[in-house]
Design an enzyme around this catalytic site. Structure first.
Site, PDB file in Angstrom:
ATOM      1  N   LYS A  78       0.772  -1.242   0.000  1.00  0.00           N
ATOM      2  CA  LYS A  78       0.000   0.000   0.000  1.00  0.00           C
ATOM      3  C   LYS A  78       0.809   1.303   0.000  1.00  0.00           C
ATOM      4  O   LYS A  78       0.299   2.350  -0.412  1.00  0.00           O
ATOM      5  CB  LYS A  78      -0.933  -0.006   1.208  1.00  0.00           C
ATOM      6  CG  LYS A  78      -2.098  -0.977   1.071  1.00  0.00           C
ATOM      7  CD  LYS A  78      -3.186  -0.333   0.277  1.00  0.00           C
ATOM      8  CE  LYS A  78      -4.389  -1.216   0.122  1.00  0.00           C
ATOM      9  NZ  LYS A  78      -5.525  -0.504  -0.461  1.00  0.00           N
ATOM     10  N   ASP A 125      -8.476  -1.050   6.810  1.00  0.00           N
ATOM     11  CA  ASP A 125      -8.493  -2.361   7.466  1.00  0.00           C
ATOM     12  C   ASP A 125      -7.105  -2.690   7.999  1.00  0.00           C
ATOM     13  O   ASP A 125      -6.907  -3.725   8.606  1.00  0.00           O
ATOM     14  CB  ASP A 125      -8.883  -3.447   6.454  1.00  0.00           C
ATOM     15  CG  ASP A 125     -10.333  -3.310   6.029  1.00  0.00           C
ATOM     16  OD1 ASP A 125     -11.170  -3.122   6.906  1.00  0.00           O
ATOM     17  OD2 ASP A 125     -10.611  -3.383   4.820  1.00  0.00           O
TER      18      ASP A 125
HETATM   19  C1  LIG Z   1      -3.094  -6.917   1.365  1.00  0.00           C
HETATM   20  C2  LIG Z   1      -4.133  -6.321   0.497  1.00  0.00           C
HETATM   21  N1  LIG Z   1      -4.354  -6.860  -0.699  1.00  0.00           N
HETATM   22  C3  LIG Z   1      -5.275  -6.353  -1.533  1.00  0.00           C
HETATM   23  C4  LIG Z   1      -6.047  -5.265  -1.165  1.00  0.00           C
HETATM   24  C5  LIG Z   1      -7.115  -4.802  -2.100  1.00  0.00           C
HETATM   25  O1  LIG Z   1      -6.984  -3.515  -2.555  1.00  0.00           O
HETATM   26  P1  LIG Z   1      -8.281  -2.694  -3.027  1.00  0.00           P
HETATM   27  O2  LIG Z   1      -9.062  -2.356  -1.799  1.00  0.00           O
HETATM   28  O3  LIG Z   1      -7.738  -1.543  -3.744  1.00  0.00           O
HETATM   29  O4  LIG Z   1      -9.068  -3.619  -3.896  1.00  0.00           O
HETATM   30  C6  LIG Z   1      -5.835  -4.666   0.082  1.00  0.00           C
HETATM   31  C7  LIG Z   1      -6.601  -3.487   0.504  1.00  0.00           C
HETATM   32  O5  LIG Z   1      -6.513  -3.007   1.591  1.00  0.00           O
HETATM   33  C8  LIG Z   1      -4.857  -5.212   0.938  1.00  0.00           C
HETATM   34  O6  LIG Z   1      -4.617  -4.692   2.147  1.00  0.00           O
END
Ligand SMILES: Cc1ncc(COP(=O)(O)O)c(C=O)c1O
Length: 413
Positions: A78, A125
């Site tokens: 992120k 989250d």
């Molecule tokens: C580890 C991880 N993978 C994938 C995602 C998915 O990203 P998005 O919410 O942009 O679909 C998140 C989102 O917080 C994440 O923390």
């Protein structure tokens, strides 16, 4: 194994969405963003692994996993979105031109004097909030992070350690986002959110453009090693910003032969899957607690812009039980032969859990046929996080939590 998933082909798929013309994900634009991120001292390309033994076991041509747990030392991808978006906000307010901007210019006394101390706010989250908190602290500004009810204490502590104030709310993710938007307005804070709505589009787009640097790195890595492009990319979706930015970048780079895009979500928060099964492709949302071990994907409302892109670019969508994510963590954590070991947390491992299921079960056989996943396939997955909740990760990998249960039918009403 009890039934673990539902899936659908995406009937609305068209490959040439109006939103990509002109595209915010074109290579020149993303190269500039990558230059900016590279100017941060902690920037390093994340590694990829070719899991040859696992590919042979699954009877596919090759399997590439990019490990985003090593991104900026944050254990998840992120930071690329948070740092770029915040860099843009700070640059605009300081009157700096982005076209040649480097990270260190944002810290110069002139810029600092103009800006004073700003406060950034975000709902998360876990991983997005940690990325935002880290970026704010790198830039010397304040940060307030709000997490939905049921959030992991360990993940909230990791955000505090980045210097942010953290509060766990009594509501779900989508309502926490709304709360943050209101507080930002009332207090003159700057909202750095990874999803958009009417009137709040620029910052989420910057975040998505930051994510597409992952795809740009990957393509360079493929070219350096003279590897063929993947035929299939399995992308996990929460609000869909991550999946849409990668899908858009690949489509922009390879308009005539872009890989098939397969989306995967937790059954408890499967807003893309539900939207693709409507008669007219309108955007559906999921309400309630959105309870899943895949905390990063526990989002019931798609980012509308990401939805528009993925409605055109995704080939199929899967809604999966938590047990497939746990399976993915175990598969990657226990490699065959001399394959590399990858520590992949609950939201990072779901694409591999899905692929494993599809290639090893009778139900999967039919699905693979429909998606042309066969011995010629070159599959790419991104492990988007490491063990962001280490003790829960160990419960899964060591103690076998979520081995086969709950079956999909038990979590879907
Ligand atoms: C580890 C991880 N993978 C994938 C995602 C998915 O990203 P998005 O919410 O942009 O679909 C998140 C989102 O917080 C994440 O923390």
């Amino acid at each position: 194994m009890a039934k673990q998933l539902r899936w659908t082909l995406n009937r609305f798929h068209s490959k040439c969405p109006a939103d990509l013309n002109p595209s915010p994900f074109q290579p020149q634009t993303v190269d500039r963003i990558r230059d900016f991120l590279q100017s941060h001292p902690a920037y390093q390309e994340t590694p990829y692994h070719s899991l040859k033994q696992l590919a042979a076991h699954l009877n596919i041509h090759n399997l590439i996993i990019k490990d985003e747990s090593l991104r900026f030392g944050l254990n998840a991808f992120k930071g690329v979105g948070g740092l770029y978006a915040m860099g843009r906000v700070v640059a605009e307010r300081a009157g700096l031109d982005f076209s040649s901007l480097s990270f260190s210019q944002l810290l110069e006394p002139e810029a600092r004097k103009k800006l004073g101390e700003m406060t950034f706010v975000s709902a998360t989250d876990g991983n997005h909030g940690r990325g935002v908190a880290w970026a704010a602290s790198e830039l010397g500004h304040k940060c307030k992070i709000f997490m939905p009810k049921g959030s992991s204490f360990i993940r909230s502590e990791a955000i505090r350690e980045e210097g942010a104030e953290v509060q766990i709310t009594e509501v779900n993710y989508d309502e926490t986002v709304r709360m943050c938007a209101e507080m930002a307005k009332e207090n003159n804070w700057i909202l750095i959110q990874d999803t958009s709505w009417d009137g709040y589009e620029e910052i989420p787009l910057w975040i998505m453009q930051g994510y597409s640097v992952i795809a740009s790195e990957l393509i360079e890595q493929f070219q350096k090693e003279q590897m063929e492009l993947p035929t299939h990319i399995i992308l996990q979706a929460g609000v869909g910003s991550f999946a849409a930015s990668l899908a858009a970048y690949f489509t922009n780079m390879f308009p005539d032969h872009s890989p098939r895009i397969i989306l995967v979500e937790p059954g408890a928060a499967d807003c893309f899957f539900r939207s693709f099964t409507t008669h007219d492709g309108h955007m559906e949302q999921v309400n309630g607690d959105l309870a899943t071990i895949m905390a990063g994907l526990s989002c019931g409302v798609p980012n509308p812009y990401a939805y528009r892109l993925l409605k055109n670019l995704a080939d199929a969508s899967f809604s999966c039980a938590d047990s497939l994510s746990a399976l993915g963590s175990r598969v990657l954590g226990n490699p065959i032969g001399d394959d590399d070991r990858i520590i992949s947390g609950e939201s990072g491992s779901i694409p591999i859990g899905l692929l494993y299921y599809l290639r090893t079960t009778e139900e999967g056989e039919e699905i693979c046929k429909a998606l042309s996943i066969d011995e010629q396939s070159r599959v790419l997955c991104i492990s988007t996080e490491g063990d962001t909740d280490p003790s829960f990760y160990r419960d899964i990998v060591w103690k076998g939590y979520y081995s086969n249960l709950p079956a999909y039918s038990e979590i879907i009403k």
